[in-house]
Write a protein that holds these residues in place. Structure first.
Motif, short mmCIF file in Angstrom:
data_model
loop_
_atom_site.label_atom_id
_atom_site.label_comp_id
_atom_site.label_asym_id
_atom_site.label_seq_id
_atom_site.Cartn_x
_atom_site.Cartn_y
_atom_site.Cartn_z
N ILE A 71 42.84 47.22 40.61
CA ILE A 71 41.72 47.70 39.87
C ILE A 71 41.08 48.66 41.03
O ILE A 71 41.12 48.43 42.27
N ALA A 72 40.39 49.73 40.52
CA ALA A 72 39.64 50.40 41.51
C ALA A 72 38.39 49.99 41.61
O ALA A 72 37.87 49.03 41.07
N GLU A 73 37.58 50.37 42.68
CA GLU A 73 36.17 49.94 43.07
C GLU A 73 35.24 49.73 41.80
O GLU A 73 34.56 48.79 41.97
N ASP A 74 35.25 50.78 41.04
CA ASP A 74 34.49 50.73 39.96
C ASP A 74 34.85 49.80 38.75
O ASP A 74 34.35 49.77 37.72
N GLY A 75 36.14 49.12 38.95
CA GLY A 75 36.54 48.23 37.86
C GLY A 75 37.64 49.05 36.89
O GLY A 75 38.28 48.56 35.75
N SER A 76 37.83 50.55 37.02
CA SER A 76 38.74 51.34 36.18
C SER A 76 40.22 50.85 36.97
O SER A 76 40.26 50.24 37.66
N VAL A 77 40.92 51.53 35.95
CA VAL A 77 42.53 51.43 36.33
C VAL A 77 43.16 52.38 37.49
O VAL A 77 42.78 53.56 37.15
N PRO A 78 43.34 52.03 38.66
CA PRO A 78 43.88 52.91 39.49
C PRO A 78 45.01 53.93 39.11
O PRO A 78 45.84 53.69 38.27
N ASN A 79 44.87 55.32 39.38
CA ASN A 79 45.89 56.16 39.13
C ASN A 79 47.26 56.03 39.93
O ASN A 79 48.36 56.65 39.64
N SER A 80 47.04 55.36 41.27
CA SER A 80 48.27 55.09 41.93
C SER A 80 48.12 53.86 42.73
O SER A 80 47.12 53.17 42.79
N ASP A 81 49.12 53.23 43.19
CA ASP A 81 49.05 52.06 43.86
C ASP A 81 48.44 52.01 45.31
O ASP A 81 47.64 51.19 45.43
N ASP A 82 48.59 53.15 45.74
CA ASP A 82 47.75 53.20 47.34
C ASP A 82 46.59 54.05 47.14
O ASP A 82 46.14 54.47 48.15
N GLN A 83 45.87 54.25 46.18
CA GLN A 83 44.73 55.05 46.01
C GLN A 83 43.68 54.04 46.86
O GLN A 83 43.55 53.02 46.85
N PRO A 84 42.73 54.86 47.41
CA PRO A 84 41.91 54.33 48.57
C PRO A 84 40.91 53.77 47.76
O PRO A 84 40.43 54.19 46.66
N GLY A 85 40.62 52.35 48.32
CA GLY A 85 39.70 51.50 47.40
C GLY A 85 40.15 50.84 46.54
O GLY A 85 39.32 50.03 45.71
N ASN A 86 41.41 50.65 46.30
CA ASN A 86 42.06 49.71 45.52
C ASN A 86 41.72 48.17 45.69
O ASN A 86 41.79 47.88 46.95
N ILE A 87 41.38 47.48 44.72
CA ILE A 87 40.91 46.04 44.91
C ILE A 87 42.21 45.31 44.05
O ILE A 87 42.48 45.31 43.21
N ALA A 88 42.70 44.18 44.83
CA ALA A 88 43.70 43.16 44.19
C ALA A 88 42.98 42.19 43.76
O ALA A 88 42.31 41.50 44.53
N ILE A 89 43.22 41.78 42.53
CA ILE A 89 42.90 40.39 41.62
C ILE A 89 44.03 39.52 41.92
O ILE A 89 45.13 39.66 41.69
N VAL A 90 43.73 38.31 42.63
CA VAL A 90 44.57 37.30 43.00
C VAL A 90 44.31 36.10 42.47
O VAL A 90 42.91 35.77 42.23
N ALA A 91 45.18 35.50 42.08
CA ALA A 91 45.01 34.30 41.22
C ALA A 91 46.17 33.47 41.10
O ALA A 91 47.43 34.06 41.31
N ARG A 92 46.29 32.22 40.91
CA ARG A 92 47.50 31.34 40.29
C ARG A 92 47.69 31.78 38.62
O ARG A 92 46.57 32.07 38.04
N ALA A 93 48.85 31.77 38.29
CA ALA A 93 49.02 32.54 36.85
C ALA A 93 49.93 31.57 36.15
O ALA A 93 50.76 30.59 36.63
N TYR A 94 49.88 31.54 34.90
CA TYR A 94 50.73 30.94 34.00
C TYR A 94 52.01 31.67 33.84
O TYR A 94 51.96 32.96 33.93
#
Length: 471
Positions: free
Chosen positions: A448-471
């Protein structure tokens, strides 16, 4: 001696609680073939309501429903190398039919990009045929090694959308619109799950796509569940199937495509997002039964009034059910509706009738209070909206309270293994860190972008990764 709980407490054993609830609420059974399921009427009623709400949104997005065959020639899947490689371990292949070996094996539909593209290449001739927007409600088969009812089954029900567009921009914008206005709107406003909308990393991307948009929900145990995805397929399948159109300038060009889907996995998400130790809690806008009117005893006047109340509630637009099974103990019936998560119960006995009231039981916030019979039809719609909003608020509060910032890969892994989500800058994590997380059974659910929106690209500056265990 304390009475044994109906369900295994969630805090004691969440997976056992989940299975208990499915059984006791009569949602589904395991099928005779490993990894399959039988969806029981109440469980199917939940899926039908999901279908109705989703289908209306899909149609508003301009897509029409169609149907394509369950069996796909194996050769179709080999045309798009990345796609077949991604699905190869999950394929179910038929080699014999009618007592004879088939000339070419056929694959039982794992998804329909290949067969639909074969027909798109026939149907699309010029720019006038675009965009072509198709949706299919169907079953698919992906051989599952670790099955779990609704969450991971070898056969499941879903919708899959497939579209073809004249330009990259049109396809990109359509995939994003489905992600936001169809899936996001449904999950927020009907399912009452506060999902995070984001972009998958290349490692987690759909096989054959150039971009995958996802909706991730936090379940009651802190794990993530991928609730739906929308993919930009680029020109990959168009090249494989030579799907071209005659442009306005007279040049023959490849189409740009999308595909997108949600499935009965959402029923599992509903259970794990909103269920408690007493059973399901169904969001009122989704609920097949929003209110049930129970006759406490077999009394002619009570039974007549119960039916009258139900009629008035139905006239007020409430989905209502009458429970006049007075040969079954009242307590047992009350527990049954509690397990099924019906938002409101109206309980009426002879004494209530004399007083001109009924006992109103609210499943979602809990609690009960007497309500005047004449006030029910006017009172209940507002209560249902209150309860809908409460579930969404609780979903949001759980996610926000259990999501923290991490400065290192190790911190992100520990937060996820402890039952929460971690936010970590993609610049810190990177593909190497993502691979290290996978070794611990942890994954990057989305960017996600820093403001919580969806990034336009994978390497967009400021991207935040959401990390979790998943089903």
């Amino acid at each position: 001696m304390a009475k044994a709980p109906v369900l295994t407490p969630r805090a004691e054993d969440f997976p056992r609680w989940y299975q208990d609830l499915i059984n006791k609420a009569e949602l589904a059974d395991n099928g005779p073939v490993r990894g399959t399921m039988v969806v029981r009427p109440y469980g199917y009623g939940l899926w039908e309501r999901m279908q109705q709400e989703m289908d209306a949104r899909i149609k508003r997005a301009g897509a029409d429903n169609a149907y394509f065959p369950l069996f796909i020639p194996q050769s179709y899947l080999t045309r798009e190398a990345e796609h077949v490689e991604g699905f190869a371990p999950e394929l179910a292949v038929v080699t014999h039919g009618g007592g004879k070996e088939l000339e070419e094996p056929v694959v039982v539909r794992p998804t329909s990009e290949t067969i639909i593209n074969d027909y798109f290449s026939k149907w699309i001739q010029s720019y006038r045929d675009l965009p072509l927007l198709i949706n299919q409600w169907a079953n698919v088969v992906r051989w599952e090694m670790r099955p779990r009812v609704f969450l991971r089954t070898s056969e499941f029900l879903w919708q899959e959308g497939h579209t073809a567009h004249a330009t990259y921009e049109d396809a990109r914008d359509y995939a994003a619109m489905i992600h936001r206005e169809v899936y996001g709107d449904f999950m927020y406003n009907v399912l009452a799950v506060d999902v995070v909308l984001g972009r998958k990393t290349p490692r987690e991307r759909f096989a054959g796509a150039i971009n995958t948009l996802t909706l991730e929900g936090m379940m009651g145990d802190g794990k993530a569940l991928q609730m739906g995805t929308s993919h930009e397929l680029g020109e990959n399948f168009a090249k494989a199937f030579d799907t071209r159109y005659l442009a306005r300038d007279g040049e023959r060009k490849l189409v740009w495509q999308t595909s997108w889907g949600t499935s009965t996995r959402m029923v599992g998400g509903l259970i794990m997002s909103h269920g408690d130790d007493s059973g399901l809690r169904v969001p009122p806008r989704l609920a097949p039964v929003q209110a049930v009117v129970l006759a406490v005893k077999s009394d002619e006047a009570v039974l007549a009034k119960v039916r009258e109340i139900a009629g008035r509630l139905a006239a007020a637009g409430i989905r209502v059910r009458v429970d006049d099974r007075t040969d079954t103990p009242f307590g047992r019936r009350a527990v049954d509706w509690e397990l099924k998560g019906v938002p409101l119960r109206i309980e009426l006995g002879p004494r209530d009738l004399e007083q001109g009231t009924a006992m109103l039981v609210r499943r979602i916030p809990g609690g009960k209070e007497p309500v005047a019979l004449d006030a029910l039809a006017a009172t209940l719609p507002a209560l249902l909206e209150e309860d809908q909003a409460l579930l969404l608020r609780q979903s949001r509060e759980r996610r926000e309270s259990r999501t923290g910032d991490a400065a290192t890969v190790e911190e992100a892994a520990e937060a996820a293994k402890a039952g929460g989500w971690a936010r970590i800058p993609w610049a810190v994590l990177g593909e190497a860190g993502e691979a290290r997380l996978a070794e611990d059974g942890v994954s990057v659910r989305c960017l996600i972008a820093e403001d919580g929106s969806v990034p336009n690209s994978d390497d967009q500056p400021g991207n935040i990764a959401i990390v979790a265990r998943a089903y």
